[in-house]
Design a protein around this motif. Sequence first.
Motif, PDB file in Angstrom:
ATOM      1  N   ILE A   1       0.838  -1.200   0.000  1.00  0.00           N
ATOM      2  CA  ILE A   1       0.000   0.000   0.000  1.00  0.00           C
ATOM      3  C   ILE A   1       0.872   1.249   0.000  1.00  0.00           C
ATOM      4  O   ILE A   1       0.669   2.176  -0.791  1.00  0.00           O
ATOM      5  CB  ILE A   1      -0.928   0.003   1.233  1.00  0.00           C
ATOM      6  N   ALA A   2       1.850   1.274   0.916  1.00  0.00           N
ATOM      7  CA  ALA A   2       2.712   2.450   1.044  1.00  0.00           C
ATOM      8  C   ALA A   2       3.489   2.711  -0.234  1.00  0.00           C
ATOM      9  O   ALA A   2       3.626   3.867  -0.667  1.00  0.00           O
ATOM     10  CB  ALA A   2       3.667   2.256   2.221  1.00  0.00           C
ATOM     11  N   ARG A   3       4.008   1.649  -0.845  1.00  0.00           N
ATOM     12  CA  ARG A   3       4.802   1.812  -2.070  1.00  0.00           C
ATOM     13  C   ARG A   3       3.983   2.476  -3.175  1.00  0.00           C
ATOM     14  O   ARG A   3       4.435   3.406  -3.843  1.00  0.00           O
ATOM     15  CB  ARG A   3       5.309   0.439  -2.515  1.00  0.00           C
ATOM     16  N   GLU A   4       2.741   2.023  -3.346  1.00  0.00           N
ATOM     17  CA  GLU A   4       1.900   2.566  -4.405  1.00  0.00           C
ATOM     18  C   GLU A   4       1.440   3.983  -4.085  1.00  0.00           C
ATOM     19  O   GLU A   4       1.448   4.862  -4.953  1.00  0.00           O
ATOM     20  CB  GLU A   4       0.680   1.654  -4.608  1.00  0.00           C
ATOM     21  N   LEU A   5       1.040   4.232  -2.843  1.00  0.00           N
ATOM     22  CA  LEU A   5       0.557   5.562  -2.477  1.00  0.00           C
ATOM     23  C   LEU A   5       1.678   6.596  -2.511  1.00  0.00           C
ATOM     24  O   LEU A   5       1.487   7.724  -2.984  1.00  0.00           O
ATOM     25  CB  LEU A   5      -0.079   5.535  -1.088  1.00  0.00           C
ATOM     26  N   MET A   6       2.860   6.225  -2.030  1.00  0.00           N
ATOM     27  CA  MET A   6       3.976   7.171  -2.028  1.00  0.00           C
ATOM     28  C   MET A   6       4.395   7.539  -3.442  1.00  0.00           C
ATOM     29  O   MET A   6       4.816   8.670  -3.694  1.00  0.00           O
ATOM     30  CB  MET A   6       5.155   6.584  -1.246  1.00  0.00           C
TER      31      MET A   6
ATOM     32  N   ILE B   1       0.544   8.148   4.681  1.00  0.00           N
ATOM     33  CA  ILE B   1      -0.329   7.167   5.335  1.00  0.00           C
ATOM     34  C   ILE B   1      -0.442   7.498   6.819  1.00  0.00           C
ATOM     35  O   ILE B   1       0.546   7.849   7.464  1.00  0.00           O
ATOM     36  CB  ILE B   1       0.233   5.738   5.170  1.00  0.00           C
ATOM     37  N   THR B   2      -1.653   7.384   7.335  1.00  0.00           N
ATOM     38  CA  THR B   2      -1.866   7.415   8.776  1.00  0.00           C
ATOM     39  C   THR B   2      -2.370   6.043   9.197  1.00  0.00           C
ATOM     40  O   THR B   2      -3.368   5.551   8.657  1.00  0.00           O
ATOM     41  CB  THR B   2      -2.910   8.473   9.179  1.00  0.00           C
ATOM     42  N   LEU B   3      -1.652   5.403  10.132  1.00  0.00           N
ATOM     43  CA  LEU B   3      -2.005   4.049  10.566  1.00  0.00           C
ATOM     44  C   LEU B   3      -2.918   4.094  11.784  1.00  0.00           C
ATOM     45  O   LEU B   3      -2.706   4.870  12.717  1.00  0.00           O
ATOM     46  CB  LEU B   3      -0.744   3.261  10.928  1.00  0.00           C
ATOM     47  N   TYR B   4      -3.920   3.223  11.747  1.00  0.00           N
ATOM     48  CA  TYR B   4      -4.801   3.028  12.892  1.00  0.00           C
ATOM     49  C   TYR B   4      -4.769   1.541  13.232  1.00  0.00           C
ATOM     50  O   TYR B   4      -5.272   0.714  12.465  1.00  0.00           O
ATOM     51  CB  TYR B   4      -6.237   3.460  12.574  1.00  0.00           C
ATOM     52  N   SER B   5      -4.138   1.193  14.349  1.00  0.00           N
ATOM     53  CA  SER B   5      -4.052  -0.211  14.762  1.00  0.00           C
ATOM     54  C   SER B   5      -5.299  -0.553  15.574  1.00  0.00           C
ATOM     55  O   SER B   5      -5.503  -0.029  16.669  1.00  0.00           O
ATOM     56  CB  SER B   5      -2.793  -0.425  15.604  1.00  0.00           C
ATOM     57  N   LEU B   6      -6.145  -1.418  15.014  1.00  0.00           N
ATOM     58  CA  LEU B   6      -7.414  -1.766  15.650  1.00  0.00           C
ATOM     59  C   LEU B   6      -7.313  -3.105  16.347  1.00  0.00           C
ATOM     60  O   LEU B   6      -7.008  -4.119  15.719  1.00  0.00           O
ATOM     61  CB  LEU B   6      -8.543  -1.833  14.610  1.00  0.00           C
TER      62      LEU B   6
END
Length: 341
Positions: free
Chosen positions: A81-86, A92-97
């Motif tokens: 995800i990060a590779r494509e978005l960057m 990215i903001t991470l939310y650990s659920l």
Amino acid sequence: MVGIDEVARLAGVSTATVSRALSGRGNVSDASRARVEAAAHTLGYVVSASASSLASGRTRNVGVLVPYLDRWFFSTVLSGIARELMAHGYDITLYSLSADREQRREVFETSLKRQRVDGVIAISIELGSEESGRVGELGLPVIAIGGPNPGLATLTVDDVAVARLATEHLLALGHREIAHIGASPEFDIDFHIPTQRRQGFELALDAAGITPNPALYEPADFTIEGGFRAGKQLLGRPGDRPTAIFAASDEMAIGALLAARELGYRVPEDLSIVGIDGHELGKFFQVTTVDQFPGDQGVRAAKALLAALEAREQHGESPTVVPGQLPFELVVRNTTARLDR
């Protein structure tokens, strides 16, 4: 600090042209865009995120919901995800659920409502009807990986089919006494992936006319250490001994492999082992696996979200993302072989 006026002077264009060229909004000729980008690079100018957000209404930030940050599978999906978005200028903001209701409520009712993200990607998290409703109220595009997640655009993996494929590989090699390393109840949350993989395992046995043997099942925790302990239990205790082991993750398969070696088993001559995931260590240990391409899962989810954001900007609405099955593939290596007895 370098300002937009200095970039405009060096490039020989107006500040409005600089803004359009660097934000990607509005029409700018290729020649002007090249001059602006060259000037910005020369001067070390970077567009202010807050200013860009005010001008465009977009934060260029994506929220990612993830159940674990310290597990290989989730970190690998996140890496994709990060590779494509960057590559497209997004942060990215991470939310650990966790399973904690109050913590989850805080994320959905407060954190996401701050409107600091343009969209949301949920990795292997089962959203309840209330949570899905909260996400819907945000009016943001949402892509889910794993599922089903009713009401959300979801990219899914058929974990029953994945497990059947792994088990059928062992059956095709002549194995009948096949053990399964699954998961303890505390890990059977969010889509019940361990349960689905056990179902696929048992369906494959049933189709082959084999009744699953409860003595050949051992729970673990999806880690190498857990797989090692489970392997020692299956192979070291008196009674039924398997000729093959299907582990519900590659890490547990590697653990079982190490346990077998410690107990004097030759793999694959005495014991075949297969896992699931496509873990990078699986190639090092030459473990047969069903690869579900977790990095590519992240890339596909990010691409889908970017397409939704682009369509919203161009046409004022998000396209319908067709739910799809994510691919998987049997990769045969050196830990499985035909039963020779």
